[in-house]
Design a protein around this motif. Structure first.
Motif, PDB file in Angstrom:
ATOM      1  N   LEU A 161      -1.820  -5.983  16.294  1.00 23.47           N
ATOM      2  CA  LEU A 161      -2.238  -6.217  14.908  1.00 23.47           C
ATOM      3  C   LEU A 161      -2.347  -4.897  14.149  1.00 23.47           C
ATOM      4  O   LEU A 161      -1.882  -4.774  13.015  1.00 23.47           O
ATOM      5  N   GLU A 185       1.012  -3.478  13.154  1.00 26.54           N
ATOM      6  CA  GLU A 185       1.622  -4.108  11.982  1.00 26.54           C
ATOM      7  C   GLU A 185       0.895  -3.691  10.697  1.00 26.54           C
ATOM      8  O   GLU A 185       1.516  -3.513   9.657  1.00 26.54           O
ATOM      9  N   ILE A 186      -0.409  -3.505  10.802  1.00 24.83           N
ATOM     10  CA  ILE A 186      -1.186  -3.124   9.615  1.00 24.83           C
ATOM     11  C   ILE A 186      -0.845  -1.698   9.173  1.00 24.83           C
ATOM     12  O   ILE A 186      -0.825  -1.399   7.986  1.00 24.83           O
ATOM     13  N   ARG A 241       1.699   1.177   4.070  1.00 23.99           N
ATOM     14  CA  ARG A 241       1.433   1.456   5.486  1.00 23.99           C
ATOM     15  C   ARG A 241       1.739   2.922   5.756  1.00 23.99           C
ATOM     16  O   ARG A 241       2.835   3.403   5.429  1.00 23.99           O
TER      17      ARG A 241
END
Lengths: 482, 443
Positions: free
Chosen positions: A120, A123-124, A254
């Motif tokens: 997670l 991806e963040i 990101r």
């Protein structure tokens, strides 16, 4: 209020062990024993409960009221994450268990939490892999710099310098020095972001890397960030993203897409784990692919058969930075938070954080100096410069806010703003709370003109008034041992 | 959206007042820098997340009968500890930068520091560090600052988990690190005495050591002090209920893992590093420190003090990069020790030692099992030699429902058949008996 030791009544006990089912057999050599029992408070359970309940009432948390402490992201900490943190299947799990043969099978749930949190966070942030080991944000910084150093050692680079902006958190230069680098400060431009020309002038082959918070501690997003990353890469330097302010841009930008090589995240900020009165936190570190081999051991991997395991055999790794797998119970809370918010929730989180900060900025800009008036991200920084004409300083405004029932903003930081007041409302606060805070700030601005002494003698509503910090540092009393 | 208070209507009102759109709030972020991907699952409800995590928690086995220690122990935690640290005025607060509204946290830390000093018989403690391992590393760097030297001696009877951490951290630093090999389960006095010289910053030892053996390091302290070096001692706080204190041994810096003081094992964290030292070294100590003072009316209160050592003031010249401490964990330890009291801690330490002693007798009575060391004294942990590799035996015992111990081959050469066993007050006579039977069955 009395110290717990002053409430002691000899012979009182809060916990009874019950009768022992084994013989009393220990008969140690006197030389190895302490002479007298430890002088702890002797109290009943009720005494202890009353003491700490009374102490808690002398505290102020997010649950008490608005806590706009800039740069600390004091958002609401969901109750469900506390509950899940206490599930016996997690709380009672011994960390050495997966290191035993067959033991990995018995910790699959915990390993899965670590593995999925890694995915997670990748991806963040746009990073290739993470270590969950760092036990706090500053610990993540140190880990990140150790990775920078391992990378250069591996490449045969001789580099001695880390660049850090003048607006950085104090942990950045401290972490750099402790990891063995010379730290140079890059000045900010008059727009409040890193001065690209100044950076160019400081670039050399000696530069191992740059540490940057983005948005920075003024709450400003640097539009030249890509160029800055490219410049550092041009001397084979690495760019480190201090994730303290990720709350502002989650789901929008990101770090990995921009060109950052290493990221640390403060799970207690962006991902809502409680600050605990100053810890425990957690500071996972993510890296791009070329740095993955340098991450600390161990790493949780998923095997082809779908089971999870710890991998230790990583020859280029910087080694262990923590005893086990990080602050697991904190990582667990963050995992739950991310699952609950999901994609839309995380985007909304950043949007509301930025909206709330800009709302406060606009509503207060007529009453306080605003050195950088442009759109801000998650926080805005005012100056009490105007109020100093009446003898009122940022600290007086802070103490006035306490009397108005609020936790003050961060003051005197960042240091590049004189009389700074750094306000970070976070996304969890509602408009009515912001409006009440704004009204209090406006009233304080008026009081500064009409009755400055009222602010200078604040707070009046607390159990103690302003405390003499100079005396505390001079007449050192850090423990009651008598 | 979960945990966001503003309604869509309110968002709209606020944006209207600003004369902006949501996109406008992010207009400073160049389009080419926007997320290339943000492929995350849809959010789920509290009900669903609890179900999922209950399922995951059940994939962990916590019903093994546990004899695992190695510095991390399964002690009983009274309900009052959890109840009190769950008060949100404590756990939703942050570092007490505003002392007037943080007296709860500040007084608790002051009481915690006092308790650590009383436990270790040292003069000054800090507000806590991340864990026992990072605390030991911080103590080591502190000894470099105190002495201005760069040679460190550490015996391999110090927790190997901490030693590997120290190796990682010192890789970039100019430190001469000497590791001595224990003799018969005790710190290698001869080698240590030979190594101590006028370049030595500190000798690092542990009591009880990793093998559970109890030591008195007064002789090492004396030898170190003669050459101007320090003694750093890592210790197990429960054992200090009865054992000779590092202060009484004349140690200079004391650290340890506070997990045993009311913190759940939680698969490795959060834990609690404690540190105490002599008054004269307090300005060289890392981490937050709380001090007593008075307010403008003369009332007693508490503040963060000696902040000129810290990163937020000194930046690259700070004593450490540490920013916060482990406040909530320190609060747990304080509440736990307050519930135990003086006699309670002494009784608990005795209880652990008694149970370990009973387990030692039961297990060494098995014909194929022998004590590894002939060191006379151990606290609640000891090493057994088995007739075959410990890794296999422990694996077989897991199948029978026991986390029987830790195989030392993981960290020590020539100890393939050795197993470290820890016993806390939670293990019953019956469970110890069952372990003995099960062990006999698998050998």
């Amino acid at each position: 209020m009395k110290l717990i030791f002053e409430k002691s009544v000899p012979g009182r006990r809060g916990v009874h062990l019950g009768r022992s089912d084994v013989p009393t057999s220990i008969n140690l050599d006197k030389k190895l024993l302490r002479e007298k029992d430890v002088r702890l408070a002797e109290l009943s359970e009720l005494d202890v409960v009353r003491h700490f309940t009374e102490l808690s009432r002398r505290n102020y948390g997010v649950d008490t009221n608005f806590y706009p402490l800039g740069s600390c992201t004091m958002k609401y900490n969901p109750k469900v994450t506390e509950l899940i943190g206490s599930y016996p299947g997690f709380a009672n799990l011994h960390p050495l268990l997966p290191q035993l043969r067959m033991g990995g099978i018995l910790t699959q749930g915990a390993l899965q939490v670590l593995y999925e949190t890694d995915l997670l966070l990748r991806e963040i942030t746009g990073m290739a892999s993470f270590t969950m080991q760092p036990l706090a944000g500053a610990h993540g910084e140190l880990t990140g710099i150790m990775i920078i150093s391992a990378y250069h050692r591996d490449r045969g680079n001789r580099k001695t310098t880390l660049l850090i902006p003048d607006s950085a958190h104090g942990t950045n230069p401290a972490s750099g020095t402790i990891a063995g680098y010379e730290v140079l400060s890059v000045p900010s431009s008059k727009n409040g972001v890193m001065d690209v020309d100044a950076l160019k002038a400081m670039l050399s082959d000696e530069v191992a890397g740059l540490m940057l918070t983005c948005p920075n501690t003024l709450g400003l997003f640097n539009p030249h960030i890509k160029e800055i990353c490219d410049l550092i890469h041009s001397v084979d330097g690495l760019v480190y993203y201090d994730g303290a302010n990720l709350n502002a841009i989650t789901g929008k930008v990101r770090p990995g897409d921009i060109g950052f090589d290493i990221v640390h995240l403060n799970l207690h900020k962006t991902f809502a784990t409680p600050h605990g009165g100053g810890g425990p936190g957690a500071g996972p570190v993510g890296v791009v692919k070329k740095l993955a081999d340098f991450l600390p051991v161990s790493i949780v991997v998923k095997r082809d058969d779908g089971t999870y395991a710890l991998e230790y055999d990583r020859p280029k790794s910087i080694g262990f930075v923590a005893p086990f797998y990080g602050n697991f119970a904190i990582i667990l809370r963050a995992y739950v938070y991310i699952l609950m918010l999901g994609k839309e929730g995380l985007i909304r989180m950043a949007e509301n954080a930025v909206l709330n900060a800009n709302y406060i900025k606009e509503k207060l800009k007529d009453y306080y100096d605003l050195p950088f008036p442009q759109v801000c991200k998650h926080e805005c920084v005012f100056s009490a410069g105007r109020q100093t004409a009446f003898g009122v300083h940022a600290i007086d405004i802070a103490k006035g806010l306490i009397d108005a029932g609020f936790h003050p903003p961060t003051i005197y930081f960042p240091t590049i703003v004189r009389e700074a007041m750094m306000i970070e409302p976070t996304e969890t606060e509602g408009k009515e709370t912001l409006d009440t805070f704004i009204a209090a700030m406006i009233e304080i601005a008026q009081t500064a003109q009409t009755d400055p002494d009222k602010l200078k003698s604040a707070p009046q509503t607390t159990h103690v008034g302003r405390l003499d910090e100079t005396a505390a540092a001079r007449n050192i009393n850090v423990a009651c041992v008598e | 959206m979960p945990f966001i208070t503003n309604t869509d209507q309110q968002r709209k009102e606020m944006l209207d007042e600003l004369g902006l759109t949501m996109d406008g709030l992010f207009a400073d972020v160049p389009a080419e820098l926007r997320c290339q991907s943000f492929d995350l699952p849809e959010g789920i409800s509290e009900q669903k997340v609890r179900r999922r995590l209950e399922d995951l928690s059940r994939k962990n086995s916590t019903d093994l009968i546990g004899f695992l220690g190695g510095g991390f122990y399964d002690h009983f935690i009274p309900a009052a500890v959890d109840a009190l640290v769950s008060r949100s005025e404590f756990y939703t607060a942050y570092t007490p930068y505003q002392p007037e509204i943080s007296q709860g946290t500040l007084q608790a830390i002051y009481e915690y520091q006092s308790m650590i000093c009383r436990l270790t018989e040292m003069e000054a403690a800090n507000a806590s560090l991340y864990d026992g391992g990072t605390a030991l590393y911080e103590a080591m760097t502190m000894s470099l600052r105190v002495t201005g030297r760069n040679k460190i001696i550490i015996d391999d009877s110090v927790n190997p988990i901490y030693r590997v951490m120290i190796h990682s951290y010192t890789r970039n630093l100019k430190i001469e690190l000497h590791e001595t090999l224990n003799t018969g389960g005790l710190a290698n006095r001869q080698e240590i005495f030979d190594l101590i010289d006028d370049q030595t910053a500190a000798v690092i030892l542990q009591n009880p050591n990793f093998f559970g053996c109890i030591e008195d390091y007064s002789d090492v302290a004396e030898a170190a002090h003669k050459k101007g070096a320090l003694l750093i001692c890592s210790c197990y706080p429960i054992s200090l209920g009865i054992l000779k204190t590092p202060g009484a041994m004349d140690a200079d810096i004391v650290t340890g893992e506070g997990q045993s003081l009311g913190l759940p094992l939680s698969f490795g964290g959060p834990y609690l590093g404690f540190m105490a030292t002599r008054r004269k070294y307090i300005r060289k100590m890392p981490g937050r420190i709380v001090g007593q003072t008075t307010d403008t009316m003369g009332r007693c209160g508490y503040v963060l003090t000696l902040q000129a050592r810290e990163q937020h003031i000194r930046r690259d010249k700070a004593t450490s990069n540490i920013c916060t401490n482990e406040s909530l964990c320190a609060l747990r330890a304080l509440i736990y020790l307050s519930l135990l009291g003086s006699e309670g801690l002494r009784d608990l330490a005795h209880r652990c030692a008694d149970k370990a002693s009973y387990a030692y007798r039961r297990l060494t009575a098995l014909p194929a099992v022998h004590p590894r060391f002939h060191a006379k004294w151990f606290f609640n942990e000891f090493v057994l030699d088995l007739p075959c590799p410990a890794v296999d035996v422990i694996g077989r015992l897991i199948e029978k429902g026991f986390a029987a111990g830790f195989p030392l081959s993981r960290y020590y050469k020539g100890m393939e058949n050795s197993m470290l066993i820890a016993v806390t007050e939670k293990r019953t006579k019956q469970e110890i008996g069952m372990l003995a039977e099960a062990l006999e069955g698998v050998l």
